[in-house]
Design an enzyme around this catalytic site. Structure first.
Site, PDB file in Angstrom:
ATOM      1  N   ARG A 143      11.869  -1.762 -27.651  1.00  0.00           N
ATOM      2  CA  ARG A 143      11.333  -0.585 -26.966  1.00  0.00           C
ATOM      3  C   ARG A 143      10.740  -0.884 -25.583  1.00  0.00           C
ATOM      4  O   ARG A 143      10.945  -0.105 -24.651  1.00  0.00           O
ATOM      5  CB  ARG A 143      10.294   0.115 -27.845  1.00  0.00           C
ATOM      6  CG  ARG A 143      10.833   0.653 -29.169  1.00  0.00           C
ATOM      7  CD  ARG A 143      12.232   1.175 -29.048  1.00  0.00           C
ATOM      8  NE  ARG A 143      12.699   1.840 -30.249  1.00  0.00           N
ATOM      9  CZ  ARG A 143      13.970   1.872 -30.608  1.00  0.00           C
ATOM     10  NH1 ARG A 143      14.880   1.227 -29.888  1.00  0.00           N
ATOM     11  NH2 ARG A 143      14.352   2.534 -31.678  1.00  0.00           N
ATOM     12  N   ASP A 188      21.317  14.236 -31.297  1.00  0.00           N
ATOM     13  CA  ASP A 188      19.913  14.530 -31.000  1.00  0.00           C
ATOM     14  C   ASP A 188      19.603  14.413 -29.518  1.00  0.00           C
ATOM     15  O   ASP A 188      18.983  15.304 -28.919  1.00  0.00           O
ATOM     16  CB  ASP A 188      18.995  13.612 -31.805  1.00  0.00           C
ATOM     17  CG  ASP A 188      18.961  13.975 -33.283  1.00  0.00           C
ATOM     18  OD1 ASP A 188      19.700  14.904 -33.677  1.00  0.00           O
ATOM     19  OD2 ASP A 188      18.220  13.327 -34.035  1.00  0.00           O
ATOM     20  N   SER A 226      18.549   7.167 -41.544  1.00  0.00           N
ATOM     21  CA  SER A 226      18.664   6.954 -40.095  1.00  0.00           C
ATOM     22  C   SER A 226      18.769   5.470 -39.808  1.00  0.00           C
ATOM     23  O   SER A 226      18.250   4.642 -40.559  1.00  0.00           O
ATOM     24  CB  SER A 226      17.461   7.551 -39.360  1.00  0.00           C
ATOM     25  OG  SER A 226      16.274   6.867 -39.715  1.00  0.00           O
ATOM     26  N   ASP A 265       7.768   4.487 -32.458  1.00  0.00           N
ATOM     27  CA  ASP A 265       8.490   4.337 -31.198  1.00  0.00           C
ATOM     28  C   ASP A 265       7.901   5.177 -30.076  1.00  0.00           C
ATOM     29  O   ASP A 265       7.908   4.769 -28.915  1.00  0.00           O
ATOM     30  CB  ASP A 265       9.968   4.665 -31.392  1.00  0.00           C
ATOM     31  CG  ASP A 265      10.736   3.529 -32.043  1.00  0.00           C
ATOM     32  OD1 ASP A 265      10.217   2.393 -32.040  1.00  0.00           O
ATOM     33  OD2 ASP A 265      11.836   3.766 -32.561  1.00  0.00           O
TER      34      ASP A 265
END
Length: 407
Positions: free
Chosen positions: A99, A19, A182, A128
């Protein structure tokens, strides 16, 4: 599709996976921008050299691959655990807390390289994207942020693979089909979402779990361990002092081997939808129990209760992406003040998914066996005094009861 910003150079949060490799090429073709890649080692496992090599193959000149494990645990995870932060009663915020560190470094690299934008691979449905961008704007209000998943026209995995093949991006056989779920991972936890996990009634298949063995497969003999704290942070395990990241690696090993830290959760995302995730936080689960135990011995009652009253707010700030907000920093200052005397050792018993406190000691202890003993207390506490204490506290209750009786 929104109008494209004018961008000369962009720093991309780059994993080296399919990705983000597609995003890298897309930034070059759609924006005509020079791309700088940043790959952070937060303890997610696996080698990072392939990410560097893949970026080189895609023509990237400025490539940042950095080990941030110590900073991650010391400056982000430990402060959060001082707060006993738990989102919606159970979630230890493993993804959320990573993050702001990644976004902070993106902003720093942008300044170092003269980039005018950053980019991330978060989708338009998740938390996110909010966490990355709130952090970015808090640290640089003029930075441009590119979120390809909110811009491009790709509708399926087939579209992404077609783009990759058209631009000579290697697509391995295992990446051609849809992944069963995922995964996001770091030294604190792993999270799994999507596909086989989308039905909250269906039990997660065993292959979802990566950081822990099943509790029923854990040893039949309990494991005992001791964690030493100083100013609210763990500094040693079984008498051996360790760096923050090394200590967490050991906690994760203990948790893994005893089937500790699994969580199947339906949570409320910040953007307004519910999602189901399977989280594993082996070391964090152990640390959370141990920290509570040493606080119980060393924190004053009213200080402890006041601190607890802020847990929900603090956890929401982390989950929502407000790590660099003034309110989180204000709460942190109060929390850190409360930890000045939170030191000592906690003894734990780990057994088949359970973490049990079996001992605690501290030279800063507020526990007094002289006060609590049922034996002769040598005048330290006069039990007759309790009668006046109760009468004073009952005064308003008796007044209310009298009014009710009259009515």
């Amino acid at each position: 599709m929104p109008a494209k910003q004018k961008v000369k150079k962009v720093v991309l949060a780059y994993s080296g996976g399919l990705d983000t490799s597609i995003i890298l090429k897309w930034l070059q073709t759609e924006y005509g921008a020079e791309v700088v890649t940043f790959t952070a080692d937060l303890g997610q496992g696996g080698e990072l050299d392939p990410a560097r090599k893949k970026a080189e193959l895609l023509g990237i000149k400025q490539i940042y691959v950095e080990d941030q494990r110590e900073e991650f645990i010391r400056d982000f995870v430990f402060p959060m655990f001082r707060a006993n932060a738990i989102y919606e009663g159970v979630y230890l915020l493993g993804t959320s807390i990573a993050r702001p560190l990644i976004a902070k470094r993106l902003i720093e690299i942008a300044k170092e390289t003269g980039a005018d934008a950053i980019a991330h691979g978060a989708t338009g449905k998740g938390n996110d994207q909010v966490r990355f961008e709130l952090t970015a704007y808090a640290l640089n209000p003029d930075i441009k942020v590119i979120a390809p998943w909110r811009e491009w026209q790709f509708k399926s995995r087939t579209d992404l693979i077609a783009f990759a093949e058209a631009h000579q991006i290697q697509v391995t056989k295992d990446k051609r089909g849809e992944a069963p779920f995922s995964v996001d991972a770091n030294l604190l936890h792993s999270s799994s979402e999507g596909k086989v996990l989308e039905d909250p009634w269906v039990e997660p298949p065993p292959y979802v779990y990566q950081r822990t063995i099943a509790p029923e497969d854990a040893p039949d003999k309990a494991t005992y361990t001791e964690i030493e704290f100083l100013k609210g942070d763990p500094i040693a395990i079984d008498g051996k002092e360790m760096s923050p990241a090394t200590l967490f690696i050991e906690l994760n090993r203990l948790g893994h081997d005893n089937g500790i830290g699994r969580l199947d959760l339906v949570e409320n995302r910040f953007i307004g939808m519910k999602s189901r995730g399977v989280y594993e936080t082996p070391g964090g689960t152990i640390l959370g129990v141990a920290h509570r135990a040493i606080e119980s011995l060393t924190l004053d009652r009213e200080a402890a209760h006041l601190k607890d009253s802020f847990i929900t707010k603090y956890a929401e700030l982390v989950y929502y992406g407000f790590w660099f907000s003034p309110e989180r920093e204000m709460l942190q200052a109060m929390i850190d003040k409360s930890q000045e005397h939170v030191e000592g050792t906690v003894r734990l018993k780990l057994y088949k998914g359970n973490v049990m406190v079996v001992g605690r000691k501290s030279r800063k202890s507020l526990y007094s066996d002289t006060l609590v003993t049922f034996e002769d207390d040598r005048g330290a506490y006069d039990q007759k005094d309790a009668a006046g204490f109760i009468r004073l506290n009952a005064l308003r209750l008796r007044t209310l009861a009298a009014r009710k009786r009259r009515g």
